[in-house]
Write a protein that holds these residues in place. Structure first.
Motif, short mmCIF file in Angstrom:
data_model
loop_
_atom_site.label_atom_id
_atom_site.label_comp_id
_atom_site.label_asym_id
_atom_site.label_seq_id
_atom_site.Cartn_x
_atom_site.Cartn_y
_atom_site.Cartn_z
N LYS A 54 47.21 17.99 -21.19
CA LYS A 54 47.40 18.92 -22.31
C LYS A 54 46.17 18.94 -23.21
CE LYS A 54 50.42 17.66 -25.41
NZ LYS A 54 51.74 17.40 -26.05
N SER A 55 45.54 17.76 -23.36
CA SER A 55 44.38 17.65 -24.25
C SER A 55 43.18 18.45 -23.75
CB SER A 55 43.98 16.18 -24.40
OG SER A 55 45.03 15.41 -24.92
N SER A 57 43.09 21.39 -22.74
CA SER A 57 43.14 22.75 -23.28
C SER A 57 42.88 22.79 -24.78
CB SER A 57 44.51 23.38 -22.99
OG SER A 57 44.71 23.56 -21.61
N ARG A 58 42.74 21.62 -25.37
CA ARG A 58 42.52 21.54 -26.82
C ARG A 58 41.16 20.91 -27.15
NH1 ARG A 58 48.57 20.07 -29.22
NH2 ARG A 58 49.75 21.42 -27.78
N GLY A 59 40.20 21.12 -26.25
CA GLY A 59 38.83 20.74 -26.54
C GLY A 59 38.40 19.36 -26.10
N LYS A 60 39.31 18.56 -25.51
CA LYS A 60 38.94 17.22 -25.06
C LYS A 60 38.30 17.28 -23.68
CE LYS A 60 40.83 15.34 -28.71
NZ LYS A 60 40.04 14.67 -29.76
N ASN A 79 47.65 19.76 -16.65
CA ASN A 79 47.25 20.76 -17.64
C ASN A 79 48.00 22.07 -17.40
OD1 ASN A 79 45.06 23.22 -18.10
ND2 ASN A 79 45.14 21.77 -19.79
N HIS A 83 51.04 24.13 -19.90
CA HIS A 83 51.05 25.53 -20.33
C HIS A 83 52.45 26.14 -20.20
CE1 HIS A 83 46.82 26.25 -21.18
NE2 HIS A 83 46.51 25.54 -20.11
N ALA A 86 54.70 22.53 -23.67
CA ALA A 86 53.87 21.46 -24.21
C ALA A 86 54.69 20.30 -24.75
CB ALA A 86 52.96 21.99 -25.32
N ASP A 406 48.66 17.45 -37.84
CA ASP A 406 47.65 16.95 -36.90
C ASP A 406 47.41 15.45 -37.08
OD1 ASP A 406 47.25 19.52 -35.86
OD2 ASP A 406 45.78 20.01 -37.40
N ASN A 424 53.96 16.88 -29.89
CA ASN A 424 53.04 17.95 -29.48
C ASN A 424 51.64 17.75 -30.06
OD1 ASN A 424 52.24 20.25 -28.10
ND2 ASN A 424 52.88 21.65 -29.72
N VAL A 426 47.71 15.62 -29.61
CA VAL A 426 46.80 15.08 -28.60
C VAL A 426 46.04 13.91 -29.23
CG1 VAL A 426 46.57 17.26 -27.38
CG2 VAL A 426 44.93 16.68 -29.17
#
Length: 498
Positions: A54-55, A57-60, A79, A83, A86, A406, A424, A426
């Motif tokens: 999942k991370s 898709s969040r810039g990791k 990943n 989608h 999550a 966050d 939810n 990361v």
């Protein structure tokens, strides 16, 4: 006698696919903790794959921002699952249906080459699937081994099928086998033993047939398939400037740090014991494997050699590291489905041949009901179906954690059990959980993350934060919750930064 007719082959193939995947979906819903019948799958491995996947898709960046020793492809696959949802494992459940359903489908395709009764073919499917899902090797669902089953099933089917039809592997089959082998390589390379066995057998067979030129062509097309997947994986790491991290984490650490240290003799004894224990604790599908070996040894020597080589070398590569977990045994499932299926269907063929078609259909419905009941009563997971969200520390802690937007969480000195799933969120820390490796940098980074107060919340298991040798004056106790995991009770503690 119920036989397949060529003019209905496509229609019957569609029916077979629908039946297999429907049965797989139903039985997985009962037996897998990733399904919609369960509140959460709190197994650490599947949560690690999901959280890291999942991370992405969040810039990791894999192996740079977040680290685990498994191959990169497992995180790319998860990943995709993230989608779909999550905050639940429903996407993983769908992947399970595809993987196990594919493995069973390829096994049935091989059995169809023997022109056996269609009714008998359908009759063994629920039993085969149930035998896999109630095994100790299946675990809670979502293992790397489970998601490799479709690839392993196709490769075993294609090689055995070429022997049955007395032909060489086609270019398409070779490329697909290369793709499957590469997928396994970049998920968990210890499973590659099956492909080593298959390659040795194919070379042996081609030499016996005096097809020397075809060996080179086969190797070329197989390599094309390997390069397709390997190129895509390497492109990701080259794009992010992380090729060195791929080598360090997935290859170097797994080769030189993760394996247990022992002599060659001790390692050989360990492998034998591990195989014995795997077969012993997975009674249903180990019996199918033994039956298949006996049947092919007596009836079809070439196929036996193929199965034996791939099984033995797979066992060596799986257990040579000196460690064994119950879920390792699931990689042997294709032998039970493909080989065991043939042996069982030969026996059942003689019984169903004499039965009235209407009686056969009634028996099939009864078998399906019994398979569902068997899955419910024999699976160790089903006792968790009745549990509610309030029974889990993951949901209890999420109520506190999500009060901060966050929030940064760390699983201090413990594994990831689903706290990032329910919130939810990361991870922000590279080593946001403790791996089964003795890495100094992992311990140091976890200690630094807590002692410097970087984390907003710290989660520990069975020990309070004050019981660890780490500065903890920046955190205050919030709550604790008992949790039942894998039949054992643990206590989780939640701490919040002051």
């Amino acid at each position: 006698m119920y036989q397949f007719k060529s003019e209905y082959r496509l229609k019957e193939n569609i029916h077979l696919v629908l039946f297999i995947f429907s049965v797989t979906a139903i039985l997985l819903a009962v037996c897998s903790k990733c399904s919609f019948l369960y509140q959460i799958n709190d197994w650490s491995d599947v949560n690690i794959y999901f959280t890291i996947g999942k991370s992405l898709s969040r810039g990791k960046v894999l192996y740079v921002d977040l680290i685990d020793q498994k191959g990169p492809l497992i995180f790319f696959i998860f990943n995709l699952a993230s989608h779909i949802s999550a905050t639940s494992m429903i996407g993983v459940y769908i992947l399970e249906v595809i993987s196990i359903g594919s493995c069973v489908y390829f096994g049935m395709k091989y059995i169809r080459l023997f022109e056996q009764s269609r009714v008998v073919l359908y009759a063994i499917i629920p039993f085969l699937i149930m035998s896999l899902l109630v095994s100790r090797a299946f675990g809670m669902g979502g293992s790397a081994e489970e998601l490799c089953l479709g690839f392993l099933g196709y490769s075993l089917f294609s090689v055995l099928g070429s022997v049955k039809e007395n032909r060489l592997l086609t270019k398409r089959e070779l490329i697909l086998n290369g793709i499957c082998a590469a997928c396994v390589l970049w998920i968990k390379y210890t499973i590659l033993g099956l492909y080593i066995g298959l390659v040795i057998f194919v070379i042996y067979r081609y030499v016996r047939m005096k097809k020397y030129q075809e060996i080179c062509l086969a190797a070329l097309w197989f390599l094309v398939g390997v390069l397709i997947i390997t190129g895509m994986v390497c492109f990701y790491f080259i794009r992010h400037g992380a090729l060195d991290e791929l080598f360090k984490v997935y290859i170097r650490d797994n080769f030189f740090i993760y394996p247990a240290r022992m002599s060659l003799l001790d390692r050989c004894i360990w492998i034998l014991r591990a195989v014995w224990m795997t077969l012993k604790i997975n009674l249903f599908f180990s019996i199918l494997i033994e039956i298949s070996f006996l049947y092919f040894l007596l009836k079809k020597r070439q196929e036996f050699l193929c199965l034996f080589l791939s099984f033995i070398i797979l066992a060596i590569t799986m257990y040579m590291g000196g460690k064994v977990w119950d879920y390792y045994g699931l990689v042997f499932a294709p032998f039970a489905v493909t080989g065991g299926g043939v042996a069982v269907i030969v026996i059942l063929q003689k019984v169903f041949y004499r039965l009235d078609s209407r009686l056969v259909m009634i028996l099939l419905m009864i078998e399906m009901i019994l398979s569902i009941a068997g899955g419910y009563f024999l699976s160790p997971n089903t006792k968790y179906i009745k549990m509610q969200k309030d029974d889990y520390a993951q949901y209890r802690f999420a109520k506190e954690i999500n009060k901060i937007r966050d929030a940064k969480i760390i699983n201090y000195n413990c594994m990831d059990r689903g706290f990032f799933l329910t919130t939810n969120l990361v991870p922000d820390c590279r080593y946001y959980f403790v791996m089964n490796m003795n890495l100094t940098e992992m311990r140091e980074e976890q200690d630094s993350y807590v002692s410097q107060g970087i984390a907003d919340f710290v989660i520990t298991r069975d020990q309070k934060l004050s019981q660890f040798n780490v500065k903890d004056d920046l955190y205050r106790y919030v709550c604790q919750k008992n949790a039942l995991e894998e039949g054992k009770e643990y206590t989780y503690y939640l701490y919040k930064k002051i």
